[in-house]
Design a protein around this motif. Structure first.
Motif, PDB file in Angstrom:
ATOM      1  N   GLU A  18     -33.140 104.523  56.456  1.00  0.00           N
ATOM      2  CA  GLU A  18     -32.149 104.402  57.527  1.00  0.00           C
ATOM      3  C   GLU A  18     -32.323 103.086  58.270  1.00  0.00           C
ATOM      4  O   GLU A  18     -31.358 102.363  58.518  1.00  0.00           O
ATOM      5  N   TYR A  19     -33.552 102.742  58.610  1.00  0.00           N
ATOM      6  CA  TYR A  19     -33.826 101.522  59.373  1.00  0.00           C
ATOM      7  C   TYR A  19     -33.413 100.282  58.595  1.00  0.00           C
ATOM      8  O   TYR A  19     -32.811  99.362  59.145  1.00  0.00           O
ATOM      9  N   ASN A  20     -33.715 100.229  57.316  1.00  0.00           N
ATOM     10  CA  ASN A  20     -33.463  99.033  56.520  1.00  0.00           C
ATOM     11  C   ASN A  20     -32.053  98.932  55.958  1.00  0.00           C
ATOM     12  O   ASN A  20     -31.580  97.829  55.690  1.00  0.00           O
ATOM     13  N   GLU A  21     -31.376 100.060  55.768  1.00  0.00           N
ATOM     14  CA  GLU A  21     -30.101 100.021  55.071  1.00  0.00           C
ATOM     15  C   GLU A  21     -28.905 100.501  55.880  1.00  0.00           C
ATOM     16  O   GLU A  21     -27.769 100.298  55.460  1.00  0.00           O
ATOM     17  N   GLU A  22     -29.130 101.125  57.026  1.00  0.00           N
ATOM     18  CA  GLU A  22     -28.008 101.702  57.760  1.00  0.00           C
ATOM     19  C   GLU A  22     -27.883 101.202  59.197  1.00  0.00           C
ATOM     20  O   GLU A  22     -26.815 101.364  59.787  1.00  0.00           O
ATOM     21  N   ARG A  23     -28.916 100.622  59.762  1.00  0.00           N
ATOM     22  CA  ARG A  23     -28.882 100.240  61.163  1.00  0.00           C
ATOM     23  C   ARG A  23     -28.812  98.721  61.303  1.00  0.00           C
ATOM     24  O   ARG A  23     -29.788  98.023  61.062  1.00  0.00           O
ATOM     25  N   PRO A  24     -27.652  98.169  61.705  1.00  0.00           N
ATOM     26  CA  PRO A  24     -27.553  96.717  61.868  1.00  0.00           C
ATOM     27  C   PRO A  24     -28.394  96.229  63.044  1.00  0.00           C
ATOM     28  O   PRO A  24     -28.618  96.958  64.010  1.00  0.00           O
ATOM     29  N   LYS A  25     -28.859  94.999  62.926  1.00  0.00           N
ATOM     30  CA  LYS A  25     -29.704  94.399  63.964  1.00  0.00           C
ATOM     31  C   LYS A  25     -29.007  93.172  64.548  1.00  0.00           C
ATOM     32  O   LYS A  25     -28.477  92.336  63.820  1.00  0.00           O
ATOM     33  N   LYS A  26     -29.012  93.047  65.864  1.00  0.00           N
ATOM     34  CA  LYS A  26     -28.386  91.900  66.522  1.00  0.00           C
ATOM     35  C   LYS A  26     -29.038  90.595  66.094  1.00  0.00           C
ATOM     36  O   LYS A  26     -28.368  89.588  65.883  1.00  0.00           O
ATOM     37  N   LYS A  27     -30.341  90.589  65.984  1.00  0.00           N
ATOM     38  CA  LYS A  27     -31.079  89.367  65.623  1.00  0.00           C
ATOM     39  C   LYS A  27     -30.738  88.879  64.221  1.00  0.00           C
ATOM     40  O   LYS A  27     -30.965  87.718  63.903  1.00  0.00           O
ATOM     41  N   LEU A  28     -30.205  89.747  63.392  1.00  0.00           N
ATOM     42  CA  LEU A  28     -29.847  89.378  62.023  1.00  0.00           C
ATOM     43  C   LEU A  28     -28.342  89.175  61.889  1.00  0.00           C
ATOM     44  O   LEU A  28     -27.789  89.265  60.799  1.00  0.00           O
ATOM     45  N   GLY A  29     -27.682  88.908  63.005  1.00  0.00           N
ATOM     46  CA  GLY A  29     -26.253  88.662  62.981  1.00  0.00           C
ATOM     47  C   GLY A  29     -25.429  89.909  62.715  1.00  0.00           C
ATOM     48  O   GLY A  29     -24.339  89.836  62.156  1.00  0.00           O
ATOM     49  N   GLY A  30     -25.942  91.055  63.088  1.00  0.00           N
ATOM     50  CA  GLY A  30     -25.220  92.302  62.894  1.00  0.00           C
ATOM     51  C   GLY A  30     -25.377  92.894  61.503  1.00  0.00           C
ATOM     52  O   GLY A  30     -24.705  93.863  61.171  1.00  0.00           O
ATOM     53  N   LEU A  31     -26.257  92.309  60.703  1.00  0.00           N
ATOM     54  CA  LEU A  31     -26.507  92.830  59.355  1.00  0.00           C
ATOM     55  C   LEU A  31     -27.694  93.785  59.375  1.00  0.00           C
ATOM     56  O   LEU A  31     -28.544  93.725  60.253  1.00  0.00           O
ATOM     57  N   THR A  32     -27.752  94.618  58.359  1.00  0.00           N
ATOM     58  CA  THR A  32     -28.946  95.436  58.183  1.00  0.00           C
ATOM     59  C   THR A  32     -30.025  94.554  57.559  1.00  0.00           C
ATOM     60  O   THR A  32     -29.717  93.513  56.965  1.00  0.00           O
ATOM     61  N   PRO A  33     -31.301  94.911  57.672  1.00  0.00           N
ATOM     62  CA  PRO A  33     -32.345  94.115  57.033  1.00  0.00           C
ATOM     63  C   PRO A  33     -32.126  93.961  55.524  1.00  0.00           C
ATOM     64  O   PRO A  33     -32.366  92.883  54.972  1.00  0.00           O
ATOM     65  N   ALA A  34     -31.643  94.987  54.858  1.00  0.00           N
ATOM     66  CA  ALA A  34     -31.411  94.901  53.418  1.00  0.00           C
ATOM     67  C   ALA A  34     -30.294  93.907  53.104  1.00  0.00           C
ATOM     68  O   ALA A  34     -30.410  93.093  52.182  1.00  0.00           O
ATOM     69  N   ALA A  35     -29.212  93.949  53.874  1.00  0.00           N
ATOM     70  CA  ALA A  35     -28.102  93.020  53.650  1.00  0.00           C
ATOM     71  C   ALA A  35     -28.531  91.590  53.966  1.00  0.00           C
ATOM     72  O   ALA A  35     -28.162  90.644  53.260  1.00  0.00           O
ATOM     73  N   TYR A  36     -29.313  91.417  55.005  1.00  0.00           N
ATOM     74  CA  TYR A  36     -29.801  90.085  55.369  1.00  0.00           C
ATOM     75  C   TYR A  36     -30.699  89.532  54.266  1.00  0.00           C
ATOM     76  O   TYR A  36     -30.604  88.361  53.906  1.00  0.00           O
ATOM     77  N   ALA A  37     -31.554  90.362  53.709  1.00  0.00           N
ATOM     78  CA  ALA A  37     -32.429  89.925  52.612  1.00  0.00           C
ATOM     79  C   ALA A  37     -31.603  89.496  51.407  1.00  0.00           C
ATOM     80  O   ALA A  37     -31.938  88.506  50.739  1.00  0.00           O
TER      81      ALA A  37
END
Length: 51
Positions: A18-37
């Motif tokens: 859930e944390y890596n694939e479903e919850r977007p992060k402001k610091k990553l431009g609104g992307l999830t960590p998986a999408a940012y990677a």
């Protein structure tokens, strides 16, 4: 509290997913960590295609 080691592993696995694939992060431009990677990997492939 966890009822067993198996239960703990299942709960932690679900939380990590859930944390890596479903919850977007402001610091990553609104992307999830998986999408940012994925975007970083795509940029790296275009910058150094021969490596």
């Amino acid at each position: 509290w966890f009822t067993s080691l198996l239960h703990a592993r299942a709960v932690i696995r679900a939380w990590t997913q859930e944390y890596n694939e479903e919850r977007p992060k402001k610091k990553l431009g609104g992307l999830t960590p998986a999408a940012y990677a994925k975007t970083l990997a795509a940029k790296a492939a275009t910058i150094n295609p021969g490596l």
